[in-house]
Enzyme design. Structure first.
Site, PDB file in Angstrom:
ATOM      1  N   ASP A   6       0.883  -1.309   0.033  1.00 15.76           N
ATOM      2  CA  ASP A   6      -0.051   0.056   0.238  1.00 15.76           C
ATOM      3  C   ASP A   6       0.803   1.218  -0.023  1.00 15.76           C
ATOM      4  OD1 ASP A   6      -2.344   1.309  -0.314  1.00 15.76           O
ATOM      5  OD2 ASP A   6      -2.884   1.136   1.896  1.00 15.76           O
ATOM      6  N   ASP A  59       0.106   2.454   8.269  1.00 17.60           N
ATOM      7  CA  ASP A  59      -0.854   1.750   7.669  1.00 17.60           C
ATOM      8  C   ASP A  59      -0.508   0.170   6.910  1.00 17.60           C
ATOM      9  OD1 ASP A  59      -3.543   0.885   6.896  1.00 17.60           O
ATOM     10  OD2 ASP A  59      -3.945   2.469   5.479  1.00 17.60           O
TER      11      ASP A  59
HETATM   12  N1  LIG Z   1       0.960   7.198  14.195  1.00 15.79           N
HETATM   13  C1  LIG Z   1       0.286   8.180  13.808  1.00 15.79           C
HETATM   14  N2  LIG Z   1       0.469   9.498  14.101  1.00 15.79           N
HETATM   15  C2  LIG Z   1      -0.139  10.489  13.319  1.00 15.79           C
HETATM   16  N3  LIG Z   1      -1.020  10.363  12.566  1.00 15.79           N
HETATM   17  C3  LIG Z   1      -1.415   8.966  12.090  1.00 15.79           C
HETATM   18  C4  LIG Z   1      -0.708   7.932  12.743  1.00 15.79           C
HETATM   19  N4  LIG Z   1      -1.369   6.682  12.314  1.00 15.79           N
HETATM   20  C5  LIG Z   1      -2.150   7.201  11.445  1.00 15.79           C
HETATM   21  N5  LIG Z   1      -2.286   8.504  11.366  1.00 15.79           N
HETATM   22  C6  LIG Z   1      -3.207   9.242  10.636  1.00 15.79           C
HETATM   23  O1  LIG Z   1      -4.650   8.788  10.530  1.00 15.79           O
HETATM   24  C7  LIG Z   1      -5.043   8.516   9.179  1.00 15.79           C
HETATM   25  C8  LIG Z   1      -5.620   6.811   9.060  1.00 15.79           C
HETATM   26  O2  LIG Z   1      -4.664   6.076   9.709  1.00 15.79           O
HETATM   27  P1  LIG Z   1      -4.394   4.559   8.873  1.00 15.79           P
HETATM   28  O3  LIG Z   1      -4.196   4.923   7.241  1.00 15.79           O
HETATM   29  O4  LIG Z   1      -3.301   3.678   9.585  1.00 15.79           O
HETATM   30  O5  LIG Z   1      -6.037   4.230   9.068  1.00 15.79           O
HETATM   31  P2  LIG Z   1      -6.738   2.920   8.423  1.00 15.79           P
HETATM   32  O6  LIG Z   1      -8.060   2.783   9.265  1.00 15.79           O
HETATM   33  O7  LIG Z   1      -5.857   1.863   7.954  1.00 15.79           O
HETATM   34  O8  LIG Z   1      -6.900   3.945   7.045  1.00 15.79           O
HETATM   35  P3  LIG Z   1      -7.340   3.533   5.705  1.00 15.79           P
HETATM   36  O9  LIG Z   1      -8.614   3.029   5.582  1.00 15.79           O
HETATM   37  O10 LIG Z   1      -6.902   4.549   4.669  1.00 15.79           O
HETATM   38  O11 LIG Z   1      -6.463   2.244   5.294  1.00 15.79           O
HETATM   39  C9  LIG Z   1      -3.635   8.539   8.424  1.00 15.79           C
HETATM   40  O12 LIG Z   1      -3.863   8.762   7.313  1.00 15.79           O
HETATM   41  C10 LIG Z   1      -2.794   9.479   9.216  1.00 15.79           C
HETATM   42  O13 LIG Z   1      -3.271  10.909   8.849  1.00 15.79           O
END
Ligand SMILES: Nc1ncnc2c1ncn2[C@@H]1O[C@H](COP(=O)(O)OP(=O)(O)OP(=O)(O)O)[C@@H](O)[C@H]1O
Length: 588
Positions: free
Chosen positions: A402, A420
């Protein structure tokens, strides 16, 4: 004399008529021009599409510009609703209409009447919501199921992808084919498929199901089941079950017992017993498919962290149990300077929780959209850190799947953190799950050939191109259009592009993965030895000794200015799952 007068009269009439005709024609042409490009030239129109300021946080790009890029539309529900109503790949396109939907959804994609897409150049962008998407043509009801992530628009008309230059065959200074290659599994449908018909490929995702490895079998069966849902289901289902902002109170006796084992973690200072209410939730900083990510503060260590909260009902509904467990298991195993660190994970009867280091600089995506594009030097810096991380992951047989600027966070020190790991997977052989973000998907994923770590090197090629040019090499308003372009191997190159970077991109974006840089017998070394990285000492890269090109504008470790604001009151408590469903997460 009279004849002369008549003659003059006629000339006058002809003159008037032609003036009118020209005026109407000219006005028509001007209107068309305005409609397509607005008042700007191509470059500024594109930039406008890429970086429309919206509410929320700010970031400073390497060109000094500030502002939040277009993808951020405060309310995640509205954002997803837009994505659903437009029914297209949303990374670079934006709908004009929006409906009502929740924070996670199965998309109905297609050419139906709901698709109100207009020129992509003028658009605002929905966010990086990952979605289990079913692409369907409204009229024919054909559906495809595959897991991909929606990104956001920047606006690139498909007509701009015109001139062609196919990927170079590998030059002799690189290693030969990886011997593990091309151990084809029988797949009658895939084998008979034309490589250029992305529609055929994607409409038959169920075809993958016979030949997947164990874990994928589960994934794909799940996806097949997902076909049964229609858009109405989605609208209804997805408007529910997001946890309220009171994560501190979820910790009861029973949970304590259940998660006791995982609550005891060996830390540098000895064994620590974690509890959810050790964490004070401060603010939502991101949303994802199943819930949200919050800034929180560890009351014990006083450190800021990011808490990813996933509603179990949504994980189950979207058939993503295995992916979520993969994510947690892989994150527990890895430790690398450019990869997000998982500190702890737990669950209660409604949510799964993962606690990470908080990365306060925000997403690389924000900086890229604000800057328009990066210099070769800036791109080189980020690419090098990603190469270092990919090499590490691949050495553990982990394929990330990804890679894109939305998943690259910038730390306070200016270095990257890949986040992610929802699609990451430990490989035993090749894997068959169709997942990724349309613009970043490798051809072998589209063709259901089974894929391996080579898909990450492909995505690196797409990413380097996007950093240097400002938009990805394969773009269309419809995912199928993107897939066709990917399969065609045609790339439009900017005239003044760094030729050495271009050479690397061409060697990464090779359709034949056996000839793709990074996936041959010398693995990542081939990429590291490319001329674009010639000046680098890779130990210095790993040790963060390179000077970061961008330093985020942050005042303290818990600063949220580089993230959007999300209305906290929109979150509803997630429904508790029953004991039977809870068992799916026994080992979480
Ligand atoms: N460790 C972190 N520190 C700061 N912001 C974060 C962190 N982890 C995630 N985020 C923020 O939260 C958002 C969503 O996180 P993540 O992509 O891990 O979630 P997800 O549920 O897997 O999202 P997606 O549905 O896009 O896969 C990220 O795009 C980022 O902006």
């Amino acid at each position: 004399m009279e004849m002369w007068h008549k003659f003059l009269d006629r000339i006058l009439v002809v003159w008037r008529v032609s003036t009118c005709v020209f005026a109407i024609f000219g006005f028509g042409l001007y209107s068309c021009w305005k409609q397509i490009w607005g008042d700007h030239d191509l470059a500024s129109a594109l930039r406008e599409g890429l970086a429309t300021p919206t509410q929320g946080g700010k970031a400073t790009g390497d060109n000094g510009t500030t502002g939040t890029p277009a993808r951020t539309i405060g309310n995640p529900q509205a954002r997803i609703a837009s994505e659903m109503s437009t029914a297209t790949c949303a990374r670079f396109c934006t709908p004009l209409s929006s409906g009502t939907a929740g924070s996670t959804s199965k998309l109905t994609t297609g050419n139906g009447s709901g698709n109100t897409m207009t020129s992509a150049y003028k658009k605002k962008i929905p966010s990086n919501n990952s979605t289990t998407a079913n692409t369907a043509n409204d009229s024919s009801n054909t559906e495809t199921t595959f897991t991909f992530k929606l990104g956001r628009s920047n606006g690139r008309s498909s007509s701009n992808v015109a001139s062609s230059e196919s990927s170079d065959p590998l030059e002799s200074d690189y290693s030969e084919e990886d011997p593990e290659q091309e151990q084809q599994r029988p797949d009658p449908v895939t084998n008979s498929r034309s490589s250029s018909t992305a529609t055929t490929t994607t409409t038959s995702s169920a075809d993958h199901d016979n030949d997947v490895d164990e874990e994928d079998e589960e994934d794909d069966e799940d996806e097949e089941e997902g076909n049964g849902r229609d858009a109405d289901d989605v609208t209804h289902d997805s408007s529910e079950s997001i946890e309220e902002d009171d994560g501190n109170e979820t910790d009861d006796e029973e949970d304590d017992d259940e998660s006791e084992e995982s609550s005891s973690v060996q830390t540098a200072k000895g064994v620590r017993k974690y509890h959810l209410d050790d964490y004070q939730i401060i603010k939502t900083v991101g949303t994802g498919t199943f819930g949200r990510v919050c800034l929180c503060r560890d009351r014990i260590s006083e450190k800021y962290c990011a808490m990813k909260i996933l509603a179990m009902t949504e994980v189950i509904r979207l058939k993503q149990i295995e992916h979520v467990k993969n994510e947690r298991n892989i994150l527990r195993e890895i430790r690398h300077p450019f990869v997000i660190s998982l500190e702890w994970s737990t669950k209660d009867d409604s949510n799964l929780y993962m606690i990470f280091d908080y990365v306060c600089g925000g997403e690389l995506f924000t900086y890229l959209r604000n800057a328009g594009k990066f210099t070769s030097q800036t791109s080189n810096f980020y690419a090098a850190e990603i190469v270092s991380a990919l090499e590490y992951l691949h050495s553990l047989q982990i394929v990330y799947r990804d890679l894109k600027p939305e998943n690259l966070l910038i730390n306070r020190d200016g270095h990257l953190k890949i986040t992610d790991f929802g699609f990451a997977k430990k490989l035993r052989d090749r894997t068959w799950t169709l997942c990724g973000t349309p613009e970043y998907i490798a051809p072998e994923i589209i063709q259901s050939k089974g894929h391996n770590k080579a898909v990450d090197w492909w995505a690196l090629g797409v990413l380097i191109y996007e950093m240097l040019v400002g938009y990805p090499p394969f773009y269309d308003e419809q995912p199928f259009g993107i897939y066709e372009k990917i399969l065609s191997g045609k790339i439009e190159w900017e005239r003044h592009m760094d030729p050495i970077a271009k050479d690397l991109i061409k060697k990464l974006l090779v359709n034949d993965r056996t000839k793709r840089l990074g996936n041959m017998k010398n693995g990542a070394d081939d990429v590291k030895r490319h001329r674009w990285f010639k000046h680098l000492n890779w130990n210095d890269v790993y040790s963060k000794k390179l000077k970061p090109p961008i330093l985020p504008d942050v005042h303290h470790d818990g600063d949220t200015k580089n993230f959007d604001d999300y209305p906290e009151k929109d979150w509803k408590p997630a429904k508790a799952v029953d004991q039977r469903d809870l068992q799916y997460f026994n080992d979480f």
